[in-house]
Design a protein around this motif. Sequence first.
Motif, PDB file in Angstrom:
ATOM      1  N   LYS A  12      48.401   4.165  63.343  1.00 48.64           N
ATOM      2  CA  LYS A  12      47.209   5.012  63.466  1.00 48.64           C
ATOM      3  C   LYS A  12      47.609   6.480  63.498  1.00 48.64           C
ATOM      4  O   LYS A  12      48.717   6.816  63.889  1.00 48.64           O
ATOM      5  N   VAL A  13      46.662   7.327  63.128  1.00 45.63           N
ATOM      6  CA  VAL A  13      46.878   8.768  63.200  1.00 45.63           C
ATOM      7  C   VAL A  13      45.642   9.395  63.856  1.00 45.63           C
ATOM      8  O   VAL A  13      44.516   8.935  63.642  1.00 45.63           O
ATOM      9  N   LEU A  14      45.873  10.392  64.671  1.00 48.43           N
ATOM     10  CA  LEU A  14      44.789  11.007  65.445  1.00 48.43           C
ATOM     11  C   LEU A  14      44.148  12.158  64.656  1.00 48.43           C
ATOM     12  O   LEU A  14      44.838  13.074  64.225  1.00 48.43           O
ATOM     13  N   LEU A  15      42.814  12.082  64.482  1.00 52.21           N
ATOM     14  CA  LEU A  15      42.106  13.079  63.666  1.00 52.21           C
ATOM     15  C   LEU A  15      40.905  13.665  64.405  1.00 52.21           C
ATOM     16  O   LEU A  15      40.371  13.052  65.326  1.00 52.21           O
ATOM     17  N   LEU A  16      40.489  14.834  63.937  1.00 49.58           N
ATOM     18  CA  LEU A  16      39.319  15.524  64.488  1.00 49.58           C
ATOM     19  C   LEU A  16      38.207  15.587  63.449  1.00 49.58           C
ATOM     20  O   LEU A  16      38.477  15.886  62.280  1.00 49.58           O
ATOM     21  N   LYS A  17      36.977  15.354  63.870  1.00 52.62           N
ATOM     22  CA  LYS A  17      35.856  15.513  62.945  1.00 52.62           C
ATOM     23  C   LYS A  17      35.328  16.933  63.072  1.00 52.62           C
ATOM     24  O   LYS A  17      34.888  17.365  64.142  1.00 52.62           O
ATOM     25  N   ALA A  18      35.379  17.661  61.954  1.00 53.08           N
ATOM     26  CA  ALA A  18      34.988  19.071  61.978  1.00 53.08           C
ATOM     27  C   ALA A  18      33.506  19.228  62.288  1.00 53.08           C
ATOM     28  O   ALA A  18      32.678  18.424  61.856  1.00 53.08           O
ATOM     29  N   ASN A  19      33.203  20.269  63.011  1.00 51.11           N
ATOM     30  CA  ASN A  19      31.808  20.565  63.363  1.00 51.11           C
ATOM     31  C   ASN A  19      31.183  21.550  62.363  1.00 51.11           C
ATOM     32  O   ASN A  19      30.034  21.404  61.970  1.00 51.11           O
ATOM     33  N   TYR A  20      31.969  22.525  61.923  1.00 54.85           N
ATOM     34  CA  TYR A  20      31.435  23.583  61.054  1.00 54.85           C
ATOM     35  C   TYR A  20      31.921  23.453  59.613  1.00 54.85           C
ATOM     36  O   TYR A  20      31.965  24.415  58.854  1.00 54.85           O
ATOM     37  N   ALA A  65      40.031  16.469  60.108  1.00 49.79           N
ATOM     38  CA  ALA A  65      41.208  17.353  60.044  1.00 49.79           C
ATOM     39  C   ALA A  65      42.274  16.910  61.029  1.00 49.79           C
ATOM     40  O   ALA A  65      41.988  16.211  62.008  1.00 49.79           O
ATOM     41  N   LEU A  66      43.484  17.347  60.767  1.00 55.80           N
ATOM     42  CA  LEU A  66      44.575  17.141  61.723  1.00 55.80           C
ATOM     43  C   LEU A  66      44.417  18.100  62.888  1.00 55.80           C
ATOM     44  O   LEU A  66      43.924  19.223  62.709  1.00 55.80           O
ATOM     45  N   PRO A  67      44.851  17.705  64.069  1.00 51.60           N
ATOM     46  CA  PRO A  67      44.933  18.662  65.167  1.00 51.60           C
ATOM     47  C   PRO A  67      45.906  19.772  64.775  1.00 51.60           C
ATOM     48  O   PRO A  67      47.003  19.493  64.290  1.00 51.60           O
ATOM     49  N   GLY A  68      45.484  20.989  64.943  1.00 48.89           N
ATOM     50  CA  GLY A  68      46.348  22.097  64.551  1.00 48.89           C
ATOM     51  C   GLY A  68      45.900  23.364  65.228  1.00 48.89           C
ATOM     52  O   GLY A  68      44.912  23.362  65.970  1.00 48.89           O
ATOM     53  N   THR A  84      42.377  26.801  51.355  1.00 55.83           N
ATOM     54  CA  THR A  84      42.101  27.482  52.628  1.00 55.83           C
ATOM     55  C   THR A  84      40.944  26.778  53.332  1.00 55.83           C
ATOM     56  O   THR A  84      40.293  25.914  52.749  1.00 55.83           O
ATOM     57  N   GLN A  85      40.709  27.156  54.559  1.00 59.39           N
ATOM     58  CA  GLN A  85      39.605  26.578  55.341  1.00 59.39           C
ATOM     59  C   GLN A  85      38.271  26.830  54.644  1.00 59.39           C
ATOM     60  O   GLN A  85      38.001  27.944  54.193  1.00 59.39           O
ATOM     61  N   LYS A  86      37.460  25.797  54.583  1.00 57.59           N
ATOM     62  CA  LYS A  86      36.113  25.988  54.038  1.00 57.59           C
ATOM     63  C   LYS A  86      35.109  25.652  55.124  1.00 57.59           C
ATOM     64  O   LYS A  86      34.814  24.498  55.367  1.00 57.59           O
ATOM     65  N   MET A  87      34.602  26.675  55.785  1.00 57.56           N
ATOM     66  CA  MET A  87      33.658  26.420  56.866  1.00 57.56           C
ATOM     67  C   MET A  87      32.237  26.695  56.410  1.00 57.56           C
ATOM     68  O   MET A  87      32.003  27.418  55.442  1.00 57.56           O
ATOM     69  N   ASN A  88      31.323  26.115  57.122  1.00 53.89           N
ATOM     70  CA  ASN A  88      29.911  26.317  56.840  1.00 53.89           C
ATOM     71  C   ASN A  88      29.461  27.615  57.526  1.00 53.89           C
ATOM     72  O   ASN A  88      29.084  27.632  58.699  1.00 53.89           O
ATOM     73  N   HIS A  89      29.549  28.714  56.733  1.00 56.75           N
ATOM     74  CA  HIS A  89      29.239  30.025  57.312  1.00 56.75           C
ATOM     75  C   HIS A  89      27.781  30.095  57.779  1.00 56.75           C
ATOM     76  O   HIS A  89      27.463  30.760  58.760  1.00 56.75           O
ATOM     77  N   GLU A  90      26.896  29.382  57.070  1.00 56.06           N
ATOM     78  CA  GLU A  90      25.471  29.410  57.441  1.00 56.06           C
ATOM     79  C   GLU A  90      25.271  28.800  58.828  1.00 56.06           C
ATOM     80  O   GLU A  90      24.547  29.344  59.659  1.00 56.06           O
ATOM     81  N   LYS A  91      25.936  27.665  59.030  1.00 52.12           N
ATOM     82  CA  LYS A  91      25.782  26.988  60.322  1.00 52.12           C
ATOM     83  C   LYS A  91      26.310  27.877  61.454  1.00 52.12           C
ATOM     84  O   LYS A  91      25.701  27.969  62.516  1.00 52.12           O
ATOM     85  N   LEU A  92      27.431  28.543  61.182  1.00 51.45           N
ATOM     86  CA  LEU A  92      27.997  29.432  62.200  1.00 51.45           C
ATOM     87  C   LEU A  92      27.057  30.615  62.452  1.00 51.45           C
ATOM     88  O   LEU A  92      26.905  31.076  63.588  1.00 51.45           O
ATOM     89  N   PRO A 140      37.307  10.912  54.675  1.00 50.24           N
ATOM     90  CA  PRO A 140      37.442  12.129  53.845  1.00 50.24           C
ATOM     91  C   PRO A 140      38.072  13.246  54.675  1.00 50.24           C
ATOM     92  O   PRO A 140      37.621  13.520  55.791  1.00 50.24           O
ATOM     93  N   MET A 141      39.136  13.845  54.124  1.00 56.17           N
ATOM     94  CA  MET A 141      39.902  14.824  54.897  1.00 56.17           C
ATOM     95  C   MET A 141      39.671  16.246  54.388  1.00 56.17           C
ATOM     96  O   MET A 141      39.455  16.477  53.202  1.00 56.17           O
ATOM     97  N   MET A 142      39.793  17.211  55.297  1.00 54.88           N
ATOM     98  CA  MET A 142      39.683  18.633  54.946  1.00 54.88           C
ATOM     99  C   MET A 142      40.961  19.130  54.257  1.00 54.88           C
ATOM    100  O   MET A 142      42.038  18.599  54.496  1.00 54.88           O
ATOM    101  N   MET A 143      40.805  20.185  53.496  1.00 54.59           N
ATOM    102  CA  MET A 143      41.940  20.901  52.893  1.00 54.59           C
ATOM    103  C   MET A 143      42.937  19.912  52.272  1.00 54.59           C
ATOM    104  O   MET A 143      42.530  19.015  51.551  1.00 54.59           O
ATOM    105  N   ASP A 144      44.247  20.096  52.577  1.00 51.18           N
ATOM    106  CA  ASP A 144      45.258  19.183  52.048  1.00 51.18           C
ATOM    107  C   ASP A 144      45.796  18.272  53.150  1.00 51.18           C
ATOM    108  O   ASP A 144      46.935  17.801  53.075  1.00 51.18           O
ATOM    109  N   HIS A 145      44.967  18.022  54.166  1.00 50.16           N
ATOM    110  CA  HIS A 145      45.480  17.275  55.308  1.00 50.16           C
ATOM    111  C   HIS A 145      45.852  15.828  54.983  1.00 50.16           C
ATOM    112  O   HIS A 145      46.742  15.263  55.621  1.00 50.16           O
TER     113      HIS A 145
END
Lengths: 257, 257
Positions: free
Chosen positions: B37-45, B50-53, B94-102, B153-158
């Motif tokens: 197993k590998v420990l992952l985070l579900k992005a909010n924005y 994603a990986l913990p980082g 690079t990081q792709k965040m939801n700027h609208e949500k933020l 589904p993973m973010m970036m190149d994680h």
Amino acid sequence: MAFKEEIRDLFARGHERYLRNVSVDCIIFGFHDSALKVLLLKANYADGWALPGGFIGREEGMDEAAIRVLQQRTHLGDIYLQQFRVFGQSGRPTQKMNHEKLKTLGIKSEGSWMFDRFITIGYYALVDFNKVNPTPDEFSIACEWFNVYELPPMMMDHADLIADALSFLRHQLNYRPIGNNLLPEKFTMPELQKLYETILGRKLDRRNFQRKILGVGILKRLEERKPGVAHKAPYYYKFDLRKYQKALEAGMGFQIQ
Amino acid sequence: MAFKEEIRDLFARGHERYLRNVSVDCIIFGFHDSALKVLLLKANYADGWALPGGFIGREEGMDEAAIRVLQQRTHLGDIYLQQFRVFGQSGRPTQKMNHEKLKTLGIKSEGSWMFDRFITIGYYALVDFNKVNPTPDEFSIACEWFNVYELPPMMMDHADLIADALSFLRHQLNYRPIGNNLLPEKFTMPELQKLYETILGRKLDRRNFQRKILGVGILKRLEERKPGVAHKAPYYYKFDLRKYQKALEAGMGFQIQ
């Protein structure tokens, strides 16, 4: 741009072209006259010697930056360069340049991004000593080989980086073949043993060494003995490059003890 | 600072507290129910997992930053975390965040230093699955274990970082012991073999495996058999931790084939 302009621009606006806070440093090992050598630069605007290193262009890959540094300093072509460790402790010494000396050239270096904290990615390469054409960079006045056991006064923590690369190399002897690039194409068993001994910094038992290294199965004995040796002239060996490559990739379990 | 203030400040002025262009990512492996197993985070924005980082504080060591990330996400204490590779190619997403949500939270994220190019230092850890308390960070809404062979589904190149860590781990099986932290303190030979098979993603011959792993000399057989197994109940084994440690440091040459 003229040389002075180029340096002035690097100090003042280099961060627009390069990534900040991260650099590469190359530990380039060669083997010559039964000694393990490392390629160093004599700093022009600071005291001491330094490893070949550089910054990473904003559009440039990190490995490509390391390869660029290696090629510019050695004029070698296709060289295997390996990331071995990142040096990122918080107390790493920063660059200490002679700002006064630079000022006499009209270069304002104080407060530059180049003196910020840098995390450096350590690469090492094993190269053919005879094929290297040592070439200084814009911050150095000499580029020379030194015996790794007799280093000159070094800048920053570069002596630690070399010690760490050597320790990594020693550790790798346990599971990776070595000698291709460092030895001539054909070599004798005593020459191969000498390479191991030089890296390890200690003597090895001749019979044990021969038995173990032959057991790995990466050597081909040639039907040719070294000339000019009166009694029991040693045979020449070559690496079986296919098996050598396989052992590089899969590991080979070589316990020298 | 209130939570929103803290995030707003991170986007706007985080580069005053953290190094630029360089980050750490942790691949945290655990073994549970015969699965790696590998420990992952579900992005909010942003979309995906994603990986913990995290970033490296300007006064913080790089290893300390990775340990901080690991501890905050797992609540584990003294864990062996290893640098395994740096990801510095120029095309890294690079990081792709939801700027609208933020923006709805009053946070201006566009143009932040956080979307600049980052070179990330990959660390991996092998942890005791049962001792981990998965904890999301400020940019995530969940922290969960996933089978490494069934990633969401993973973010970036994680996903690439995980594949690379797995490949590194497989390679390490050739010369480093494994199992301490991943297996319970006492375990049977079939359980140890299952761990190797899970990491390698293929079956191994039972007899060959047993002969080779016993040959390494890092196991102690206990005078105790696993209960509840009717026929030929398997013995329990333990690692000889002194020899295990020695094999970790010196390499051990274990060719599974």
